[in-house]
Write an enzyme that holds these catalytic residues in place. Structure first.
Site, PDB file in Angstrom:
ATOM      1  CE  LYS A  35      -3.602   2.050   2.882  1.00  0.00           C
ATOM      2  NZ  LYS A  35      -4.496   1.825   4.019  1.00  0.00           N
ATOM      3  CD  GLU A  68       9.091  -6.134   7.370  1.00  0.00           C
ATOM      4  OE1 GLU A  68       8.759  -5.032   6.859  1.00  0.00           O
ATOM      5  OE2 GLU A  68       8.995  -6.387   8.587  1.00  0.00           O
ATOM      6  N   GLY A 112      -4.951  -2.278   5.354  1.00  0.00           N
ATOM      7  CA  GLY A 112      -4.168  -3.409   4.850  1.00  0.00           C
ATOM      8  C   GLY A 112      -4.841  -4.754   5.093  1.00  0.00           C
ATOM      9  NE  ARG A 113      -6.538  -4.550  11.279  1.00  0.00           N
ATOM     10  CZ  ARG A 113      -5.905  -3.389  11.457  1.00  0.00           C
ATOM     11  NH1 ARG A 113      -4.765  -3.167  10.834  1.00  0.00           N
ATOM     12  NH2 ARG A 113      -6.408  -2.464  12.232  1.00  0.00           N
ATOM     13  CD  GLU A 166      -1.917  -5.136  11.957  1.00  0.00           C
ATOM     14  OE1 GLU A 166      -2.492  -5.367  10.885  1.00  0.00           O
ATOM     15  OE2 GLU A 166      -0.691  -4.945  12.024  1.00  0.00           O
ATOM     16  CG  HIS A 204      -4.504 -37.037  15.977  1.00  0.00           C
ATOM     17  ND1 HIS A 204      -4.574 -38.356  16.354  1.00  0.00           N
ATOM     18  CD2 HIS A 204      -5.559 -36.810  15.164  1.00  0.00           C
ATOM     19  CE1 HIS A 204      -5.617 -38.916  15.761  1.00  0.00           C
ATOM     20  NE2 HIS A 204      -6.233 -37.996  15.032  1.00  0.00           N
ATOM     21  CE  LYS A 240       5.826  -0.729  10.580  1.00  0.00           C
ATOM     22  NZ  LYS A 240       5.042   0.090   9.690  1.00  0.00           N
TER      23      LYS A 240
HETATM   24  C1  G6Q Z   1      -2.665  -4.056   8.052  1.00  0.00           C
HETATM   25  C2  G6Q Z   1      -1.440  -3.378   8.388  1.00  0.00           C
HETATM   26  C3  G6Q Z   1      -0.186  -4.045   7.902  1.00  0.00           C
HETATM   27  C4  G6Q Z   1       0.196  -3.750   6.457  1.00  0.00           C
HETATM   28  C5  G6Q Z   1       1.645  -4.179   6.233  1.00  0.00           C
HETATM   29  C6  G6Q Z   1       2.097  -3.951   4.830  1.00  0.00           C
HETATM   30  O1  G6Q Z   1      -3.759  -3.655   8.332  1.00  0.00           O
HETATM   31  O2  G6Q Z   1      -1.534  -2.055   8.010  1.00  0.00           O
HETATM   32  O3  G6Q Z   1      -0.207  -5.435   8.060  1.00  0.00           O
HETATM   33  O4  G6Q Z   1      -0.664  -4.397   5.581  1.00  0.00           O
HETATM   34  O5  G6Q Z   1       2.469  -3.489   7.116  1.00  0.00           O
HETATM   35  O6  G6Q Z   1       2.013  -2.603   4.489  1.00  0.00           O
HETATM   36  P1  G6Q Z   1       2.189  -2.137   3.011  1.00  0.00           P
HETATM   37  O7  G6Q Z   1       1.097  -2.731   2.196  1.00  0.00           O
HETATM   38  O8  G6Q Z   1       2.125  -0.644   3.040  1.00  0.00           O
HETATM   39  O9  G6Q Z   1       3.530  -2.647   2.547  1.00  0.00           O
END
Ligand code: G6Q
Length: 562
Positions: free
Chosen positions: A212, A218, A274-275, A360, A391, A511
């Site tokens: 996003k 990462e 994001g989620r 989250e 199990h 972070k």
């Molecule tokens: C979700 C969070 C988080 C996000 C990641 C990736 O609700 O905001 O999990 O999706 O940190 O972020 P980017 O899509 O910006 O790389």
């Protein structure tokens, strides 16, 4: 003078206090009694929403409990909150954003407003662009740098830009194009990238950089390594990037700075968290795997559950009831976790996906107006597919000292029917839910001739609550319904707890600290002024790294200033 409800602590509100008092009365009421007193309970406490059937009869609730929970929802203005989300209000207060993932699946031609603008046409335009691109990749029309068609798709993303695509790829594998290989790289640990690409031919590989913000450590680190891998694998020609990289992002500037033509960028918007984004362009890998039609069915499933959530009366509203039941289990009966147990191998990543969605969103300790809560918030969600879990950790659920409410998810039909498997699988779901609820008394154990010394070990207390969710079969549309169901359960919980379910400030501190430590490790020298533990860990790492033959000089031993 009594405070207005908005200023009253949740636990001081009459609806909450009534539930607390009621809980004291019924805490020891056993599901055996509830079922014995009401022979129709197993049929009565069920509900159908779109294509999902829910049996919630094995929760430790009476009709009065349900009434009180519904009163709590009313007193918390859940209805107003739902409407506020659908109206595009900035309900993500701490980030000042609308929360409009419901617009991602709104049908063509409908209207969903954000800041007075109908966003549905933009959403549909991106879907069209994704469709065109998917068809070109799937048909082999899109060629890589050397003229070969794409056979491998690697999604690079993390968190919300990874967990949904990974889960959906597994969940919908039955419907996927098997001629394409899909890999997902998320971890900063280089092994993730190395293992995901080691058997791939760069000439046939497409990378989707899904981010996003297009600035996540990462993802940008993995994207850079992907670029290096591709360019060096294709003879060092930088122009190869154009036909092997596409981006999913809200940040055109950064996409372009990375070297991806914005013509190959699929956009989304800051009103998609994001989620909550797997049904936006973040789902590009899903569309590539299952094709545009199945992707549209997935969206339709989401939308139908949205409509149910928005319009069904609360007493027949599946996300509302499940949200309220989780509050009963968590805040009143004291359960600390929820086990999500899909009896469907294709849903093997569903619990992991839910971990982010639920924790989250609702792992918060202050209310919307910044005051510490005086009650528990999100339970810990976890789980594994059945029957494997049986199990392993089911022992604790059946006979441990903790109360673990369970959500069982199963389907009437297997996607890959195989001999007796499906009957055996379903027999296990029904048996587990029954065994948890009703257990086995000491009398029953003795009656089986069990030696006295073993009786306590073989007693099952029962009274362990569970929901059973059933559907005909796992289709893209049913998957959409299931995900939207949990999204809205999270919403209900957050509304009752009066927290911001759509921010995630808790991920920031670590972070930022990592950014400070990175040069201290890469450089390998320089003074350290962290706490003594962090300093010591860094020094140890520096020494070990130096011993591995790196160019970095070995730091002085512990205690000495470098
Ligand atoms: C979700 C969070 C988080 C996000 C990641 C990736 O609700 O905001 O999990 O999706 O940190 O972020 P980017 O899509 O910006 O790389």
């Amino acid at each position: 003078m009594t405070k207005p409800p908005s200023l009253q602590r949740l636990t001081q509100r009459p609806a909450w206090k009534d539930l607390a008092a009621h809980c004291d009365e019924v805490r020891n009421l056993h599901l055996r009694t509830l079922f014995a007193d009401d022979p129709g309970r197993g049929e009565r406490l069920t509900l159908t929403a779109v294509d999902l059937f829910l049996d919630y009869s094995k929760n430790r609730v009476s009709d009065q409990t349900l009434d009180l929970l519904l009163r709590l929802a009313k007193a918390s203005d859940l209805e107003g909150r739902i409407e506020a989300m659908f109206r595009g209000e900035r309900i993500n207060a701490t980030e000042g954003r609308s929360v409009m993932h419901v617009a991602l699946r709104a049908p063509k031609g409908s209207t969903m407003l954000v800041d007075g603008q109908n966003v549905v046409p933009e959403v549909q335009a991106v879907l069209e662009k994704m469709t065109g691109f998917s068809m070109r990749i799937r048909s082999g029309q899109w060629k890589g740098h050397t003229g070969k068609p794409i056979r491998n798709v690697v999604n690079i993303g993390i968190g919300g830009s990874d967990l949904g695509p990974v889960m959906a790829y597994d969940a919908l594998m039955h419907y996927s194009e098997r001629g394409l290989t899909f890999r997902f790289v998320s971890n900063l640990d280089g092994s993730d990238f190395v293992e995901a690409t080691r058997d791939l031919d760069p000439a046939e590989t497409l990378f989707i950089v899904a981010s996003k913000t297009f600035s996540t450590l990462e993802t940008m680190t993995n994207a850079q390594s992907a670029r290096d891998w591709l360019v060096s694998g294709l003879g060092g020609d930088d122009r190869a990037v154009a036909s092997h990289f596409v981006a999913v992002s809200t940040n055109a500037e950064k996409v372009s700075a990375f070297g991806i033509d914005t013509a190959n960028m699929f956009g989304f918007w800051d009103w998609v968290g994001g989620r909550y984004s797997m049904d936006s362009a973040i789902g590009l890998s899903t569309m590539l795997a299952v094709g545009p039609e199945h992707f549209r069915s997935l969206l339709q499933g989401f939308h139908r559950m949205d409509e149910h959530f928005r319009t069904a009366p609360f007493s027949k509203n599946m996300p509302v009831l499940m949200g309220l039941l989780s509050i009963w289990n968590n805040n009143f009966l004291g359960a600390q976790t929820v086990a999500v147990l899909p009896y469907e191998q294709y849903l093997k990543r569903f619990p992991a996906y839910l971990q982010q969605l639920t924790m989250e969103s609702n792992g918060k300790r202050v209310t919307l107006d910044g005051r510490p809560v005086d009650h528990q918030t999100s339970p810990i969600y976890w789980g594994e597919p059945g029957t494997n879990g049986q199990h392993s950790f089911y022992q604790l659920i059946h006979q441990g000292t903790r109360l673990i409410p369970c959500d069982f998810i199963a389907f009437d039909h297997a996607l890959g029917p195989l001999g007796r498997h499906h009957d055996l699988l379903l027999a296990n779901v029904f048996a587990q839910a029954g065994a948890l609820a009703f257990g086995k008394t000491a009398e029953e154990v003795k009656a089986e001739g069990t030696p006295d010394s073993l009786v306590p070990h073989r007693v099952f207390e029962g009274n362990r609550p569970s929901n059973v969710i059933l559907a005909d079969r796992l289709t893209p549309e049913v998957l959409g319904q299931l995900i939207a169901l949990y999204e809205h359960i999270v919403f209900v919980q957050g509304a009752i707890w009066n927290i911001d379910s759509f921010d995630q400030w808790g991920v920031e501190l670590g972070k930022a600290l990592a950014q400070r430590i990175i040069p201290e490790l890469e450089d390998g020298t320089g003074p350290l002024d962290h706490d003594s533990s962090t300093n010591n860990l860094i020094r140890r790492y520096r020494r070990s790294k130096g011993r591995r033959g790196s160019r970095i000089p070995i730091s002085p031993p512990d205690g000495e200033t470098p």
